[in-house]
Design an enzyme around this catalytic site. Structure first.
Site, PDB file in Angstrom:
ATOM      1  N   SER A   1       0.924  -1.332  -0.502  1.00 49.80           N
ATOM      2  CA  SER A   1      -0.057  -0.251   0.286  1.00 49.80           C
ATOM      3  C   SER A   1       0.840   0.982   0.364  1.00 49.80           C
ATOM      4  O   SER A   1       2.352   1.337   0.403  1.00 49.80           O
ATOM      5  CB  SER A   1      -0.392  -0.027   1.020  1.00 49.80           C
ATOM      6  OG  SER A   1      -0.526   0.037   2.025  1.00 49.80           O
ATOM      7  N   LYS A   2       0.302   2.343  -0.308  1.00 54.42           N
ATOM      8  CA  LYS A   2       1.152   3.670  -0.400  1.00 54.42           C
ATOM      9  C   LYS A   2       1.476   4.067   1.046  1.00 54.42           C
ATOM     10  O   LYS A   2       2.227   4.373   1.116  1.00 54.42           O
ATOM     11  CB  LYS A   2       0.358   4.778  -0.424  1.00 54.42           C
ATOM     12  CG  LYS A   2       0.318   5.837  -0.867  1.00 54.42           C
ATOM     13  CD  LYS A   2      -0.359   6.780  -1.505  1.00 54.42           C
ATOM     14  CE  LYS A   2      -0.173   7.931  -0.903  1.00 54.42           C
ATOM     15  NZ  LYS A   2      -1.539   8.850  -0.652  1.00 54.42           N
ATOM     16  N   ARG A   3       0.894   3.427   1.657  1.00 55.22           N
ATOM     17  CA  ARG A   3       1.390   3.688   3.993  1.00 55.22           C
ATOM     18  C   ARG A   3       2.902   2.969   3.920  1.00 55.22           C
ATOM     19  O   ARG A   3       3.792   3.569   4.591  1.00 55.22           O
ATOM     20  CB  ARG A   3       0.110   3.094   4.480  1.00 55.22           C
ATOM     21  CG  ARG A   3      -0.468   4.593   5.142  1.00 55.22           C
ATOM     22  CD  ARG A   3      -1.514   4.140   6.104  1.00 55.22           C
ATOM     23  NE  ARG A   3      -2.871   3.595   5.167  1.00 55.22           N
ATOM     24  CZ  ARG A   3      -3.761   3.026   5.169  1.00 55.22           C
ATOM     25  NH1 ARG A   3      -3.015   1.602   6.135  1.00 55.22           N
ATOM     26  NH2 ARG A   3      -4.354   2.194   4.016  1.00 55.22           N
ATOM     27  N   ASP A   4       2.527   1.510   3.004  1.00 55.87           N
ATOM     28  CA  ASP A   4       4.070   1.047   3.471  1.00 55.87           C
ATOM     29  C   ASP A   4       5.805   1.581   3.316  1.00 55.87           C
ATOM     30  O   ASP A   4       5.922   1.873   3.400  1.00 55.87           O
ATOM     31  CB  ASP A   4       3.859  -0.339   2.324  1.00 55.87           C
ATOM     32  CG  ASP A   4       3.291  -1.457   2.918  1.00 55.87           C
ATOM     33  OD1 ASP A   4       2.242  -1.503   4.538  1.00 55.87           O
ATOM     34  OD2 ASP A   4       3.013  -2.429   2.177  1.00 55.87           O
ATOM     35  N   GLY A   5       4.946   2.532   2.269  1.00 54.97           N
ATOM     36  CA  GLY A   5       6.130   3.455   0.896  1.00 54.97           C
ATOM     37  C   GLY A   5       6.761   4.174   2.192  1.00 54.97           C
ATOM     38  O   GLY A   5       7.163   4.180   2.313  1.00 54.97           O
TER      39      GLY A   5
END
Ligand code: GLU
Length: 508
Positions: free
Chosen positions: A263-267
């Protein structure tokens, strides 16, 4: 004659283009090029509520940067346009009406309040969020429950309605996915999806089928998250166009991050990019860094994406785009999720930087260095520098630190690396080096090294003890390529100046 290969990437312009999206583009692109087919970009912007300004242009920009430009698109044109679904609005209604005529769809007049009431009334412990489906449709206000006369009246008085598909009960819908092979669904578990919305826009389900048909799409590759929608699409194909005309499907595996779906949050959490290019959310102003700006080469980016879920059956990992086109086959895409490993992604980029000729890296490096105010007077010098330092760069952006000292005298020194062991003998040694260099008339790396070592020997100094200070004099720090290579490139006058300037700093 077999059907011409025509594939499509059909994004909704709702934000940044995620790794998974670019991989879908890539697999479509490779398949098209391998089979002398066409690659189409279709913008699926029928959901006005999710429309994000700038997102469409951003998609074009990302595809351009990655070298995966479509043959047909809203920008490139083509025979099957318009390629933006919002501009095709008039086309879809007739197909929805056709389905109603054939008894496979119906008008539904339920208001949002009535739908909410349905969800409350039919909620049970086993079924906490009841859907509008075969078990409920006959209890709602639609053209299956309201007499025909009244329907006419409702339509004539412009009452708001949607058109829903009438999902058959207990039918099995099957198809052969090119990656997953046989896939079957029981239609009873699928709700009566809306096909045409109250604003007259089609939903994705209707538009995707109609457009794949009208645009003569032969193969439809998309993310695995669309698999649950497949039974609706297959039934629409069957009802509207016959299954023979249907494209072959392939649902691509998810890309996994450190914990489940990437997910974008992982980034943000793990400090790696997930979007192809920088994306600024126009609502919040939040900037998410892209692979491009992080310093990835497009060649490395597509290479690493190709290998996220595919290999050619050998140990080979580095592939050019041309090799990928030659070797790609959709059947070799794995059905299981592919784990994104940032360290591996960096490895790909490093390999690509090493392999890419200096001449091709030149303009990227020049932009990077000059953007920070450094003046590059000699183009030929830049290529030499790139060749010397590229083995040390993981990212294109690393070229700045790794090469700035070729163009600019250091202003600061890593004094901690030098001062503790600095002494009179070293000071005298460098004074002698200056004298020797001043008389030099063959300014070549090998000559400089030979003289340097001879002076050290004559002064009973180990060359190792003076090489580090020499490096700090020329570079500012303890890094960089061979120090005599640096001296050769920056030239006699500059080398001598740097030694003198550094001696002042070291002796202070
Ligand atoms: N518009 C869909 C998306 O945003 C496309 C799915 C498909 O390719 O069928 O991903």
């Amino acid at each position: 004659m077999s059907k011409k290969v025509r594939v499509r990437f059909a994004p909704s312009p709702t934000g940044g283009l995620h790794l998974g999206g670019v991989r879908t583009v890539l697999y479509n692109y490779l398949f098209a090029k391998k089979n002398n087919g066409d690659f189409i970009l279709r913008i699926e912007d029928t959901d006005q509520a999710r429309y994000v300004p700038g997102a469409e242009q951003y998609i074009f920009d990302c595809l351009k940067w990655a070298g995966l430009e479509p043959d047909e698109s809203p920008l490139h044109g083509g025979e099957y346009g318009p390629y933006r679904q919002s501009e095709r609005k008039e086309i879809y209604r007739q197909y929805a009406e056709q389905l109603i005529k054939d008894g496979q769809a119906y008008y539904a007049f339920d208001t949002p309040e009535e739908l909410e009431k349905m969800r409350q009334d039919f909620k049970t412990e086993q079924n906490p969020s009841p859907q509008y489906d075969h078990s409920i449709r006959m209890k709602m206000r639609n053209s299956l429950t309201i007499p025909a006369e009244e329907i006419k009246k409702l339509l004539n008085t412009n009452t708001r309605y949607v058109i829903r598909i009438k999902m058959p009960e207990h039918e099995t819908v099957s198809f052969t996915d090119m990656i997953r092979r046989e896939v079957s669904f029981d239609t009873s578990v699928v709700d009566d999806k809306v096909l045409l919305k109250a604003d007259g826009m089609p939903t994705y389900h209707l538009a995707v089928v109609v457009d794949d048909y009208l645009m003569k799409i032969s193969h439809a590759f998309r993310g695995e998250e669309w698999l649950p929608s497949a039974p609706v699409h297959i039934l629409l194909w069957k009802y509207l166009f016959g299954l023979n005309a249907m494209p072959q499907w392939a649902h691509l595996p998810l890309i996994l991050g450190p914990n489940g779906k990437l997910s974008k949050r992982d980034g943000a959490r793990y400090g790696f990019p997930v979007f192809a290019m920088n994306w600024t959310d126009p609502k919040t102003g939040e900037l998410t860094e892209g692979f491009k700006e992080k310093g990835f080469l497009p060649e490395a980016f597509i290479n690493l994406l190709a290998l996220l879920g595919w290999n050619d059956g050998t140990e080979q990992e580095i592939f050019t785009k041309e090799e990928l086109i030659g070797k790609f086959s959709i059947e070799r895409v794995h059905s299981g999720g592919a784990k994104f490993d940032y360290e591996k992604a960096k490895w790909f980029n490093h390999e690509w930087i090493k392999r890419t000729e200096a001449g091709l890296l030149k303009s990227g490096v020049r932009n990077l260095v000059t953007a920070k105010g450094v003046i590059i007077s000699e183009e030929a010098l830049l290529e030499k520098v790139i060749d010397l330092v590229k083995d040390r760069c993981t990212f294109l952006t690393d070229f700045y630190d790794q090469s700035v000292f070729f163009f600019k005298t250091p202003e600061q020194y890593d004094l901690n690396a030098v001062k503790p062991k600095w002494n009179e003998a070293k000071q005298l040694f460098f004074t002698e080096v200056i004298r020797d260099f001043e008389l030099n008339n063959d300014w070549k790396e090998a000559v400089l090294e030979k003289d340097f070592k001879e002076i050290a020997a004559a002064n009973h100094i180990k060359p190792g003890d003076v090489l580090l200070p020499f490096r700090v004099m020329l570079v500012g720090g303890k890094f960089g390529p061979g120090v005599f290579d640096i001296a050769e490139i920056i030239g006699k006058k500059e080398t001598i100046n740097r030694i003198k300037k550094a001696l002042d700093a070291f002796n202070n």
